[in-house]
Design an enzyme around this catalytic site. Structure first.
Site, PDB file in Angstrom:
ATOM      1  N   PRO A  80      13.652   6.493 -15.515  1.00  0.00           N
ATOM      2  CA  PRO A  80      13.027   6.235 -16.824  1.00  0.00           C
ATOM      3  C   PRO A  80      11.860   5.261 -16.789  1.00  0.00           C
ATOM      4  CG  PRO A  80      14.965   4.871 -16.590  1.00  0.00           C
ATOM      5  CD  PRO A  80      14.818   5.639 -15.289  1.00  0.00           C
ATOM      6  N   GLU A  81      11.294   4.995 -15.607  1.00  0.00           N
ATOM      7  CA  GLU A  81      10.229   3.999 -15.515  1.00  0.00           C
ATOM      8  C   GLU A  81       9.058   4.279 -16.452  1.00  0.00           C
ATOM      9  OE1 GLU A  81      12.429   3.641 -11.610  1.00  0.00           O
ATOM     10  OE2 GLU A  81      11.852   5.238 -12.987  1.00  0.00           O
ATOM     11  N   VAL A  82       8.752   5.569 -16.669  1.00  0.00           N
ATOM     12  CA  VAL A  82       7.619   5.914 -17.533  1.00  0.00           C
ATOM     13  C   VAL A  82       7.798   5.328 -18.933  1.00  0.00           C
ATOM     14  CG1 VAL A  82       8.547   8.114 -18.402  1.00  0.00           C
ATOM     15  CG2 VAL A  82       6.075   7.830 -18.129  1.00  0.00           C
TER      16      VAL A  82
END
Length: 449
Positions: free
Chosen positions: A143-145
Site C-alpha cells: 500500500p505504499e502508493v
C-alpha cells in the site's frame, strides 16, 4: 533450541529443530504490531549473519504476535526523514537485506497469518515460498502508493515475478489487498491452509525443498512477453490507467512505480537523482508529506471516533470524477443518502454507472438491494443537497483558487453544524480555509480509490 540469549537479540527469536529446520519469529519489543523499524532491520542483518555462519536445512519466518505477520515499515521513522540522503539510506538498508535473504542457499518460507503489508510483504517475497493462513484477517498488500511513496525494498522487482507484471502493477498502483485464497489463486502464495495445520504444513513445504510453484505454460509465455517485447505496452497501459485518476504533478508515486519497473527493473536505487521517479523526488514531494500526515491524523481520529456519537445521514459530494464518484458510491453503500454534484447530469452519469456496477458486486446480484442503494445516490447538478447535508465533501481537481471559491459558496449554503471537508492530497488546508468566514469548519479527509 533458542539462540536468542547467545546473540542478545531483542526483536527476533531463532530456534532450531533436531531435523535441521530453523524457525525465525519476529516479536517487536514493546509493540502490539510488528513493524520493520531501523532497529528491527539492523537486528535482522545480525540474524542473517548467524544463519550464514551455521546454515539451517530450511528456514521458516513467522510472527510471534497473536495476530498479524508484519504491518510494514515504521511510518513514524519514515516521517522523520530529513534529507534525500537519509531516504536513500533507508531504501538501501531494506533492499540490501532482502536481497541477502533472497540469495541464501537454503529454502526459506514466510508463514503469513494476518496482515502482511508493505515491507512485510517485500520480506515475504524475498523468501522462496509463501504459505498463507486461510482466515479473514489474512490480507496481503503493497500500500505504499497510499502514502505517496513506492515499494522500494524489492516489491517492484519481485511482485511482478510472482504474479506477472499486469497483476503486480494493478496491486501496486491501487494499494489494494488480497485475501489468502486470492493470494494463492494469483500466484502470490504457494498454498493456503487452515490455522490448525499451518505449522506442520510450513515444516513439510520448507523441508521438501520442492521447486517454486510455476504458473501454467500459457501464463508463463504471457509473462515472458510482458517482461520482454510487450514491456513498454504494459507500462503505457498502466500509466494511462493512473492518469485517468490522478495527475503526475500532484501524485507522482503511481507513475514512478511504472517507470521504475519498466526502465530500472524494479530497482529504485538505480534511478538517477534528477529523474521524476527518483527516490529524492518521491520522498521530497509535498504529496508524500501530506499523505503521511493524513495517515497519522487517521490513526488519531480512529481513537476519537470510538468516543463520538456523530452519525451523518446525508452526505453531499462535489465533483463526480473517479474519486468523487467513488466516495459517493461508498457512502451510499454505508446506508447514507448522497447527493452528487457536478457541472451537468452528463458529467454525473458515468459515476452513477460505475456505482451501479459496484453495487452489483457488493450485493452479489441482489437486484432489490442494488435498487435500494442506487435510490440513495442522487444526481444533483445544481447542488441543492448542500443545504441539507450533514457532511459536504469536495473532490474536485487540485486548483487552489477554484477550491477557495467553491468553499466560500458552500459555507453560505451549508447548515451551520455541517462538516466541510476537502479530499485534497497536495494543497494545504490552511490555504483553502482562508476563504471561509470560519476557517475552523474545514477538515481534511482522504479516500484511496
Amino acid at each position: 533450541m533458542s539462540e536468542n540469549m547467545q546473540h542478545d537479540w531483542k526483536h527476533w527469536r531463532l530456534r532450531r529443530e533436531d531435523g535441521g529446520l530453523a524457525w525465525l519469529e519476529l516479536d517487536k519489543a514493546d509493540a502490539s504490531t510488528n513493524v520493520l523499524s531501523a532497529e528491527v532491520m539492523t537486528e535482522f542483518g545480525r540474524v542473517l549473519d548467524a544463519l550464514d555462519a551455521a546454515p539451517p536445512k530450511a528456514l521458516v519466518i513467522a510472527s510471534a504476535k497473536p495476530a498479524g505477520f508484519i504491518a510494514g515499515a515504521d511510518i513514524e521513522e519514515f516521517s522523520r526523514i530529513a534529507s534525500p540522503a537519509a531516504a536513500r539510506a533507508l531504501v538501501e538498508r531494506g533492499w540490501g537485506l532482502f536481497n541477502r535473504l533472497a540469495a541464501v542457499r537454503y529454502p526459506t518460507l514466510a508463514l503469513i497469518r494476518g496482515h502482511c503489508m508493505g515491507g512485510g510483504l517485500e520480506l515475504a517475497l524475498a523468501c522462496r515460498y509463501r504459505l498463507v493462513v486461510d482466515e479473514p484477517g489474512t490480507r496481503l498488500a503493497l500500500p505504499e502508493v497510499m502514502l505517496g511513496i513506492v515499494p522500494a525494498w524489492g516489491g517492484m522487482l519481485r511482485l511482478p515475478q510472482a504474479v506477472g507484471p499486469a497483476t503486480a502493477l494493478d496491486l501496486m498502483l491501487t494499494g489494494k489487498a488480497v485475501d489468502a485464497r486470492k493470494a494463492k489463486r494469483i500466484g502470490l502464495a504457494d498454498d493456503c491452509v487452515p490455522a490448525r495445520v499451518m505449522e506442520s504444513a510450513a515444516r513439510m513445504m520448507a523441508l521438501a525443498a520442492a521447486p517454486a510453484r510455476r504458473p501454467p505454460l500459457q501464463e508463463r509465455l504471457l509473462r515472458l512477453a510482458m517482461n520482454g517485447p510487450l514491456r513498454r505496452v504494459v507500462a503505457d497501459k498502466a500509466r494511462k490507467q493512473a492518469a485517468a485518476k490522478v495527475s503526475r504533478e500532484h501524485y507522482p508515486a503511481p507513475f514512478a512505480i511504472v517507470d521504475i519497473w519498466e526502465k530500472h527493473g524494479g530497482n529504485a536505487l538505480a534511478v538517477p537523482a534528477g529523474d521524476p521517479a527518483s527516490l529524492e523526488a518521491i520522498f521530497d514531494s509535498p504529496t508524500a508529506k501530506n499523505l503521511v500526515r493524513v495517515f497519522f491524523l487517521q490513526e488519531r481520529l480512529k481513537a476519537f471516533g470510538k468516543e463520538s456519537d456523530f452519525a451523518p445521514r446525508h452526505v453531499h459530494v462535489v465533483g463526480a470524477g473517479v474519486m468523487g464518484g467513488d466516495i459517493a458510491a461508498v457512502c451510499a453503500l454505508r446506508g447514507m443518502t448522497v447527493t452528487l454534484q457536478d457541472q451537468s447530469v452528463e458529467r454525473i452519469a458515468p459515476a452513477i454507472q460505475r456505482a451501479a456496477r459496484l453495487f452489483e458486486r457488493r450485493h452479489k446480484g441482489d437486484a432489490r438491494q442494488v435498487r435500494f442503494t442506487l435510490d440513495r445516490l442522487i444526481a444533483d447538478p445544481e447542488g441543492h443537497g448542500a443545504a441539507r447535508a450533514d457532511v459536504i465533501i469536495e473532490a474536485i481537481f487540485e486548483d487552489l483558487a477554484v477550491k477557495r471559491s467553491l468553499f466560500a459558496e458552500l459555507e453560505r449554503r451549508a447548515r451551520p453544524e455541517a462538516v466541510l471537508a476537502t479530499n485534497t492530497s497536495s494543497l494545504r488546508l490552511e490555504d483553502i480555509a482562508s476563504a471561509l468566514q470560519d476557517p475552523s469548519r474545514l477538515v481534511g479527509v482522504h479516500f484511496f480509490n
